[in-house]
Design an enzyme around this catalytic site. Structure first.
Site, PDB file in Angstrom:
ATOM      1  N   PHE A 187      20.694  44.775  -9.489  1.00 21.81           N
ATOM      2  CA  PHE A 187      20.850  45.982 -10.312  1.00 21.81           C
ATOM      3  C   PHE A 187      21.296  47.174  -9.455  1.00 21.81           C
ATOM      4  O   PHE A 187      22.392  47.719  -9.635  1.00 21.81           O
ATOM      5  CB  PHE A 187      19.508  46.240 -11.019  1.00 21.81           C
ATOM      6  CG  PHE A 187      19.355  47.560 -11.701  1.00 21.81           C
ATOM      7  CD1 PHE A 187      20.336  48.051 -12.547  1.00 21.81           C
ATOM      8  CD2 PHE A 187      18.187  48.313 -11.520  1.00 21.81           C
ATOM      9  CE1 PHE A 187      20.172  49.278 -13.196  1.00 21.81           C
ATOM     10  CE2 PHE A 187      18.013  49.525 -12.166  1.00 21.81           C
ATOM     11  CZ  PHE A 187      19.012  50.022 -12.994  1.00 21.81           C
ATOM     12  N   ASN A 225      21.972  36.043  -2.317  1.00 24.15           N
ATOM     13  CA  ASN A 225      21.784  34.589  -2.460  1.00 24.15           C
ATOM     14  C   ASN A 225      21.513  34.215  -3.920  1.00 24.15           C
ATOM     15  O   ASN A 225      21.161  33.079  -4.210  1.00 24.15           O
ATOM     16  CB  ASN A 225      20.649  34.077  -1.558  1.00 24.15           C
ATOM     17  CG  ASN A 225      19.285  34.537  -2.036  1.00 24.15           C
ATOM     18  OD1 ASN A 225      19.204  35.450  -2.849  1.00 24.15           O
ATOM     19  ND2 ASN A 225      18.229  33.911  -1.546  1.00 24.15           N
ATOM     20  N   TYR A 235      12.082  50.086  14.568  1.00 23.09           N
ATOM     21  CA  TYR A 235      13.470  50.041  15.091  1.00 23.09           C
ATOM     22  C   TYR A 235      13.993  51.440  15.348  1.00 23.09           C
ATOM     23  O   TYR A 235      14.808  51.653  16.255  1.00 23.09           O
ATOM     24  CB  TYR A 235      14.387  49.252  14.144  1.00 23.09           C
ATOM     25  CG  TYR A 235      14.403  47.781  14.481  1.00 23.09           C
ATOM     26  CD1 TYR A 235      13.286  46.988  14.245  1.00 23.09           C
ATOM     27  CD2 TYR A 235      15.512  47.184  15.083  1.00 23.09           C
ATOM     28  CE1 TYR A 235      13.276  45.643  14.579  1.00 23.09           C
ATOM     29  CE2 TYR A 235      15.507  45.842  15.423  1.00 23.09           C
ATOM     30  CZ  TYR A 235      14.389  45.072  15.165  1.00 23.09           C
ATOM     31  OH  TYR A 235      14.381  43.740  15.510  1.00 23.09           O
ATOM     32  N   ASN A 264      16.107  40.894  10.284  1.00 24.53           N
ATOM     33  CA  ASN A 264      17.483  40.411  10.514  1.00 24.53           C
ATOM     34  C   ASN A 264      18.514  41.515  10.282  1.00 24.53           C
ATOM     35  O   ASN A 264      19.472  41.659  11.048  1.00 24.53           O
ATOM     36  CB  ASN A 264      17.794  39.218   9.604  1.00 24.53           C
ATOM     37  CG  ASN A 264      17.108  37.946  10.080  1.00 24.53           C
ATOM     38  OD1 ASN A 264      16.766  37.823  11.255  1.00 24.53           O
ATOM     39  ND2 ASN A 264      16.912  37.002   9.173  1.00 24.53           N
ATOM     40  N   GLY A 281      19.663  38.064  -8.147  1.00 30.89           N
ATOM     41  CA  GLY A 281      20.932  38.751  -8.428  1.00 30.89           C
ATOM     42  C   GLY A 281      21.746  37.973  -9.458  1.00 30.89           C
ATOM     43  O   GLY A 281      21.459  36.815  -9.738  1.00 30.89           O
ATOM     44  N   TYR A 314       4.696  41.664  -3.046  1.00 33.06           N
ATOM     45  CA  TYR A 314       5.747  42.685  -3.063  1.00 33.06           C
ATOM     46  C   TYR A 314       5.310  43.916  -2.275  1.00 33.06           C
ATOM     47  O   TYR A 314       6.013  44.374  -1.371  1.00 33.06           O
ATOM     48  CB  TYR A 314       6.046  43.070  -4.513  1.00 33.06           C
ATOM     49  CG  TYR A 314       7.196  44.040  -4.689  1.00 33.06           C
ATOM     50  CD1 TYR A 314       8.505  43.645  -4.430  1.00 33.06           C
ATOM     51  CD2 TYR A 314       6.978  45.345  -5.144  1.00 33.06           C
ATOM     52  CE1 TYR A 314       9.565  44.532  -4.616  1.00 33.06           C
ATOM     53  CE2 TYR A 314       8.031  46.221  -5.336  1.00 33.06           C
ATOM     54  CZ  TYR A 314       9.332  45.812  -5.077  1.00 33.06           C
ATOM     55  OH  TYR A 314      10.372  46.693  -5.259  1.00 33.06           O
TER      56      TYR A 314
END
Ligand code: UDP
Length: 315
Positions: free
Chosen positions: A14, A35, A161, A101, A39, A147
């Site tokens: 979305f 993937n 990071y 990743n 979606g 979630y």
């Protein structure tokens, strides 16, 4: 701004698909990754003849090499309570391995990075409206934890990071959002109510409908996200519409917009369903000059054609 090469994960989702549209319209080149876990290929079908759009079918929990990119929009994750209940382990993995990743990609190419975080980081909030400095009230082992904790882990990873590797990161805490391309069958309140109203079926209120949500129309949300992605702000920023509705009021608004005479029925309230949710958007308005423009009534009207078409396809 100069044209960039942008990686969008969750591109067939979305929000991801709307982001692709906005970035392409601005002249950027977009590599969309999905993937199709939740979606939908139909959301990006219209981009198949767009030369600046490339698509890679890829599970981001596996490391992958997208080539040089200038910016990463990390929007891959199941996001509706029904989807992440069904895909619990996948949700944990995409919010942990998937986030790491994609952060590695940003680090490697010295790219900017924005992560789609969520108001679920606040859990069932004791502070109302929710300010970014509130740490939240999350059940770490309940049905929503796959979630909530994945998204909270992602926030920790993004901050790490930034702190340890100097990546130019951004965190958007997204509140309930709706509009065209919200999956008709993903179980969320606006999609359920719109489809039920258009079919003349009863609108299913969970509990007594006194719980609240604050609904943001998708174009307002995308505008806020794009602004944040280009800001100097590295701490989380709420993006959402502070106009707060009870679920019963929301059902009545849907009936008014659709002109439906559907009844309203009560079903049991799911476990750990937050009692209230409303963003404090002081930071977004001060830092980004952003505020939502579209009322719930206008947004539902703008979504009507999409949901009508979804009902017609399902017949
Ligand atoms: N809800 C409802 N009827 C439905 C779907 C959802 O009453 O058919 C309620 C749900 O219990 C929650 C609110 O609407 O209180 C928003 O649910 P949604 O699944 O859209 O997202 P959430 O904000 O819970 O992540």
């Amino acid at each position: 701004m100069a044209s960039q090469t942008v990686l969008v994960t969750g591109a067939a989702g979305f929000l991801g698909s709307h982001l692709c549209d906005t970035l392409l319209a601005e002249g950027h080149s977009v590599l969309g990754v999905d993937n199709f876990s939740t979606g939908n290929a139909a959301n990006i079908e219209h981009l198949s003849s767009e030369p600046r759009f490339r698509f890679l079918e890829q599970d981001i929990t596996k490391a992958f090499e997208p080539g040089r990119v200038d910016y990463v929009f990390n929007f891959a994750s199941p996001a509706s309570p029904v989807d992440y209940a069904r895909l619990g382990i996948e949700t944990l993995l995409v919010g942990s391995a998937g986030t790491i990743n994609t952060l590695e990609i940003a680090r490697k190419y010295n790219a900017g990075y924005i992560h789609a975080s969520t108001s679920e980081c606040y859990g069932d909030p004791e502070v109302h409206p929710q300010v970014e400095t509130y740490w939240g009230n999350v059940n770490p082992i309940g049905p929503r934890s796959v979630y909530d904790e994945a998204k909270r882990f992602s926030e920790a990873a993004v901050m790490a990071y930034h702190r340890y590797h100097g990546v130019n990161t951004h965190l958007v805490r997204i509140f309930n959002t709706y509009g065209p391309r919200l999956q008709a069958n993903d179980g969320r309140v606006i999609s359920n109510f719109m489809i039920q109203a258009l079919k003349g079926e009863p609108l299913t209120i969970y509990g007594d409908g006194s719980q609240t949500r604050s609904f943001c129309y998708v174009s307002d949300l995308i505008d806020g996200i794009v602004r944040l992605s280009r800001s100097e702000e590295h701490l989380p920023v709420n993006i959402g519409n502070p106009d707060e509705w009870t679920i019963l009021e929301c059902a009545k608004e849907v009936l008014a917009v659709t002109g439906s005479d559907s009844k309203i029925v009560e079903l049991p309230l799911p476990e750990d369903d937050p009692a209230r949710r409303r963003p404090d958007i002081t930071r977004a308005s001060t830092l980004l000059g952003w505020s939502p423009k579209v009322t719930l009534r206008e947004g539902l009207e703008r979504s009507l054609e999409y949901f009508r078409a979804s009902v017609a396809v399902a017949r």
